[in-house]
Design a protein around this motif. Structure first.
Motif, PDB file in Angstrom:
ATOM      1  N   GLY A 142      15.869 -24.928  62.415  1.00 13.70           N
ATOM      2  CA  GLY A 142      15.335 -26.412  63.135  1.00 13.70           C
ATOM      3  C   GLY A 142      15.961 -27.501  62.362  1.00 13.70           C
ATOM      4  N   HIS A 143      15.395 -28.710  62.627  1.00 16.43           N
ATOM      5  CA  HIS A 143      15.717 -30.076  61.884  1.00 16.43           C
ATOM      6  C   HIS A 143      15.293 -30.024  60.457  1.00 16.43           C
ATOM      7  CE1 HIS A 143      17.783 -31.363  65.506  1.00 16.43           C
ATOM      8  NE2 HIS A 143      16.733 -31.440  66.241  1.00 16.43           N
ATOM      9  N   SER A 144      13.952 -29.746  60.263  1.00 17.91           N
ATOM     10  CA  SER A 144      13.421 -29.624  59.071  1.00 17.91           C
ATOM     11  C   SER A 144      13.918 -28.828  57.925  1.00 17.91           C
ATOM     12  CB  SER A 144      11.664 -29.467  59.081  1.00 17.91           C
ATOM     13  OG  SER A 144      11.610 -27.849  59.551  1.00 17.91           O
ATOM     14  N   GLY A 145      14.521 -27.674  58.372  1.00 24.78           N
ATOM     15  CA  GLY A 145      14.979 -26.591  57.676  1.00 24.78           C
ATOM     16  C   GLY A 145      16.454 -27.120  57.132  1.00 24.78           C
ATOM     17  N   ALA A 146      17.316 -27.479  58.126  1.00 21.76           N
ATOM     18  CA  ALA A 146      18.719 -28.112  57.842  1.00 21.76           C
ATOM     19  C   ALA A 146      18.575 -29.301  56.980  1.00 21.76           C
ATOM     20  CB  ALA A 146      19.274 -28.780  59.291  1.00 21.76           C
ATOM     21  N   ARG A 147      17.536 -30.448  57.149  1.00 22.28           N
ATOM     22  CA  ARG A 147      17.466 -31.329  56.146  1.00 22.28           C
ATOM     23  C   ARG A 147      17.230 -30.755  54.693  1.00 22.28           C
ATOM     24  NH1 ARG A 147      14.766 -33.815  60.632  1.00 22.28           N
ATOM     25  NH2 ARG A 147      12.755 -33.339  59.665  1.00 22.28           N
ATOM     26  N   LEU A 148      16.175 -29.702  54.678  1.00 21.08           N
ATOM     27  CA  LEU A 148      15.830 -29.328  53.310  1.00 21.08           C
ATOM     28  C   LEU A 148      17.148 -28.574  52.581  1.00 21.08           C
ATOM     29  CD1 LEU A 148      13.781 -28.413  51.309  1.00 21.08           C
ATOM     30  CD2 LEU A 148      13.384 -26.359  52.321  1.00 21.08           C
ATOM     31  N   LYS A 149      17.834 -27.914  53.399  1.00 22.82           N
ATOM     32  CA  LYS A 149      19.091 -27.405  52.952  1.00 22.82           C
ATOM     33  C   LYS A 149      20.337 -28.303  52.506  1.00 22.82           C
ATOM     34  CE  LYS A 149      22.211 -24.748  55.197  1.00 22.82           C
ATOM     35  NZ  LYS A 149      22.797 -23.674  55.996  1.00 22.82           N
ATOM     36  N   ALA A 150      20.456 -29.263  53.311  1.00 25.12           N
ATOM     37  CA  ALA A 150      21.285 -30.316  53.175  1.00 25.12           C
ATOM     38  C   ALA A 150      20.788 -30.939  51.868  1.00 25.12           C
ATOM     39  CB  ALA A 150      21.402 -31.316  54.160  1.00 25.12           C
ATOM     40  N   GLY A 151      19.670 -31.370  51.857  1.00 24.38           N
ATOM     41  CA  GLY A 151      18.948 -32.181  50.579  1.00 24.38           C
ATOM     42  C   GLY A 151      19.259 -31.322  49.292  1.00 24.38           C
ATOM     43  N   SER A 152      19.015 -30.152  49.357  1.00 35.32           N
ATOM     44  CA  SER A 152      19.024 -29.314  48.069  1.00 35.32           C
ATOM     45  C   SER A 152      20.414 -29.209  47.683  1.00 35.32           C
ATOM     46  CB  SER A 152      18.274 -27.841  48.205  1.00 35.32           C
ATOM     47  OG  SER A 152      18.952 -27.351  49.223  1.00 35.32           O
ATOM     48  N   TYR A 153      21.382 -28.857  48.475  1.00 34.74           N
ATOM     49  CA  TYR A 153      22.851 -28.651  48.360  1.00 34.74           C
ATOM     50  C   TYR A 153      23.377 -30.078  47.947  1.00 34.74           C
ATOM     51  CZ  TYR A 153      23.666 -23.824  49.531  1.00 34.74           C
ATOM     52  OH  TYR A 153      23.682 -22.456  49.574  1.00 34.74           O
ATOM     53  N   GLY A 154      22.899 -31.283  48.598  1.00 37.52           N
ATOM     54  CA  GLY A 154      23.401 -32.529  48.421  1.00 37.52           C
ATOM     55  C   GLY A 154      22.972 -32.920  46.777  1.00 37.52           C
ATOM     56  N   VAL A 155      22.012 -32.618  46.440  1.00 37.19           N
ATOM     57  CA  VAL A 155      21.420 -33.334  44.963  1.00 37.19           C
ATOM     58  C   VAL A 155      22.241 -32.424  43.992  1.00 37.19           C
ATOM     59  CG1 VAL A 155      19.617 -33.317  43.231  1.00 37.19           C
ATOM     60  CG2 VAL A 155      19.243 -33.917  45.583  1.00 37.19           C
ATOM     61  N   LEU A 156      22.475 -31.001  44.087  1.00 41.39           N
ATOM     62  CA  LEU A 156      23.209 -30.235  43.475  1.00 41.39           C
ATOM     63  C   LEU A 156      24.447 -30.510  43.451  1.00 41.39           C
ATOM     64  CD1 LEU A 156      21.788 -26.551  43.751  1.00 41.39           C
ATOM     65  CD2 LEU A 156      21.742 -27.985  41.557  1.00 41.39           C
ATOM     66  N   GLY A 157      25.338 -30.744  44.444  1.00 42.80           N
ATOM     67  CA  GLY A 157      26.597 -31.409  44.565  1.00 42.80           C
ATOM     68  C   GLY A 157      26.723 -32.481  44.017  1.00 42.80           C
ATOM     69  N   GLY A 158      25.876 -33.621  44.214  1.00 44.40           N
ATOM     70  CA  GLY A 158      25.996 -35.015  43.579  1.00 44.40           C
ATOM     71  C   GLY A 158      25.683 -34.884  42.151  1.00 44.40           C
ATOM     72  N   PHE A 159      25.053 -34.019  41.587  1.00 44.90           N
ATOM     73  CA  PHE A 159      24.746 -33.927  40.029  1.00 44.90           C
ATOM     74  C   PHE A 159      25.869 -33.250  39.470  1.00 44.90           C
ATOM     75  CE2 PHE A 159      23.567 -31.113  36.302  1.00 44.90           C
ATOM     76  CZ  PHE A 159      22.724 -32.180  35.748  1.00 44.90           C
ATOM     77  N   THR A 160      26.486 -31.963  40.157  1.00 48.45           N
ATOM     78  CA  THR A 160      27.725 -31.448  39.418  1.00 48.45           C
ATOM     79  C   THR A 160      28.992 -32.179  39.423  1.00 48.45           C
ATOM     80  OG1 THR A 160      28.122 -30.046  41.496  1.00 48.45           O
ATOM     81  CG2 THR A 160      26.554 -29.204  39.750  1.00 48.45           C
ATOM     82  N   THR A 161      29.188 -32.940  40.616  1.00 48.17           N
ATOM     83  CA  THR A 161      30.482 -33.510  40.530  1.00 48.17           C
ATOM     84  C   THR A 161      30.262 -34.846  39.622  1.00 48.17           C
ATOM     85  OG1 THR A 161      31.825 -34.627  42.055  1.00 48.17           O
ATOM     86  CG2 THR A 161      29.660 -35.376  42.430  1.00 48.17           C
ATOM     87  N   MET A 162      29.177 -35.276  39.484  1.00 50.04           N
ATOM     88  CA  MET A 162      29.138 -36.388  38.400  1.00 50.04           C
ATOM     89  C   MET A 162      29.379 -35.981  37.020  1.00 50.04           C
ATOM     90  SD  MET A 162      28.702 -39.843  38.146  1.00 50.04           S
ATOM     91  CE  MET A 162      29.641 -40.151  36.556  1.00 50.04           C
ATOM     92  N   VAL A 163      28.578 -34.821  36.594  1.00 49.78           N
ATOM     93  CA  VAL A 163      28.573 -34.318  35.193  1.00 49.78           C
ATOM     94  C   VAL A 163      29.931 -33.659  35.133  1.00 49.78           C
ATOM     95  CG1 VAL A 163      27.770 -32.527  33.688  1.00 49.78           C
ATOM     96  CG2 VAL A 163      26.179 -33.887  35.313  1.00 49.78           C
ATOM     97  N   ALA A 164      30.561 -32.872  35.995  1.00 49.69           N
ATOM     98  CA  ALA A 164      31.691 -32.132  35.121  1.00 49.69           C
ATOM     99  C   ALA A 164      32.598 -32.133  36.658  1.00 49.69           C
ATOM    100  CB  ALA A 164      31.409 -30.800  34.965  1.00 49.69           C
TER     101      ALA A 164
END
Length: 262
Positions: A142-164
């Motif tokens: 559903g939409h809430s699950g998709a948003r949650l997964k996109a949010g968690s991966y997005g934060v991790l992706g943004g953090f890791t791409t900025m750091v290294a």
């Protein structure tokens, strides 16, 4: 950077070639490039030197796969990625080289492990082909699950791409888990990283990671990205879906292990 030997420059040139290859073929292979840069140069400073080379590779990738992007997925990811980039910038204000290497290495290995677990669980549950199973699983969330997964991966992706500059494996895991086929995977990731990497430039300049000396070294390495990009495109046309996914996950594991073992 003033004391780079000939062999160290050759290693950096090889890593720059791999940057181009990863942008148009197996994106997880880019973790090998960042490990080489972090081995030859101070890990923190190496991120600023690598960023312009990544942008050159992104331009080739967007030109090659520009028609295959899923913009709905990109729009869903960008707000969370912005949060991760800001968090990564704050982290870089105090992190030393060892903290950068260990943090990214752990994240890469955890993300690869989680993705493998999800794929095996989905395959056992449905008894269907892996790609179709995962796509159906994501729809069922559903939409809430998709948003949650996109949010968690997005934060991790943004953090890791900025750091290294290591957001590639994290986003690869997200796109594979969402059931993207090869061309959709490459097109979506190409646009994603071109936009994100360009947006990171002011942050990197502000942190002192990009300056005149780093750009001078980039000028010497930039031409090495181009043959790698063409080689990646030629190989991507010949890799089947299953092999493609296995190579992405394997490159993620190897890159994460290299960062931890250095």
């Amino acid at each position: 950077m003033d004391t780079i030997t000939l062999w160290e420059f050759v290693a950096l040139a090889g890593a720059a070639t791999l940057v181009g290859f990863s942008k148009t073929s197996v994106s997880g292979a880019n973790t090998v490039s960042l490990a080489i840069f972090a081995a030859v140069l101070p890990a923190r400073e190496s991120t600023g030197i690598l960023l312009p080379l990544l942008i050159i590779g992104d331009l080739f990738a967007v030109y090659t796969y520009r028609r295959h992007a899923d913009w709905a997925t990109l729009v869903r990811l960008f707000p969370a990625v912005a949060v991760g980039v800001v968090a990564g910038t704050v982290f870089m204000l105090w992190a030393d080289d060892a903290a950068v290497r260990v943090s990214i290495g752990v994240i890469l290995l955890v993300m690869a492990s989680v993705t493998l677990w999800r794929r095996r669980a989905a395959s056992r549950a449905a008894g269907e082909k892996k790609e179709a199973t995962e796509a159906g699983q994501d729809q069922a969330q559903g939409h809430s699950g998709a948003r949650l997964k996109a949010g968690s991966y997005g934060v991790l992706g943004g953090f890791t791409t900025m750091v290294a500059n290591a957001g590639g494996p994290v986003m690869s895991m997200y796109l594979l888990s969402a059931g993207f086929r090869k061309l959709g995977f490459l097109g979506t990731s190409a646009w994603f990283f071109l936009i994100v990497n360009v947006a990171k430039v002011p942050f990197s300049v502000g942190l002192g990671l990009i300056d005149g000396r780093s750009l001078l070294l980039d000028a010497g390495l930039a031409l090495c990205v181009i043959p790698g990009a063409f080689l990646g495109k030629a190989i991507a046309d010949r890799i089947n879906q299953l092999l493609f996914e296995r190579l992405v996950i394997a490159a993620t594991v190897v890159g994460g292990a290299q960062l931890l073992l250095r």
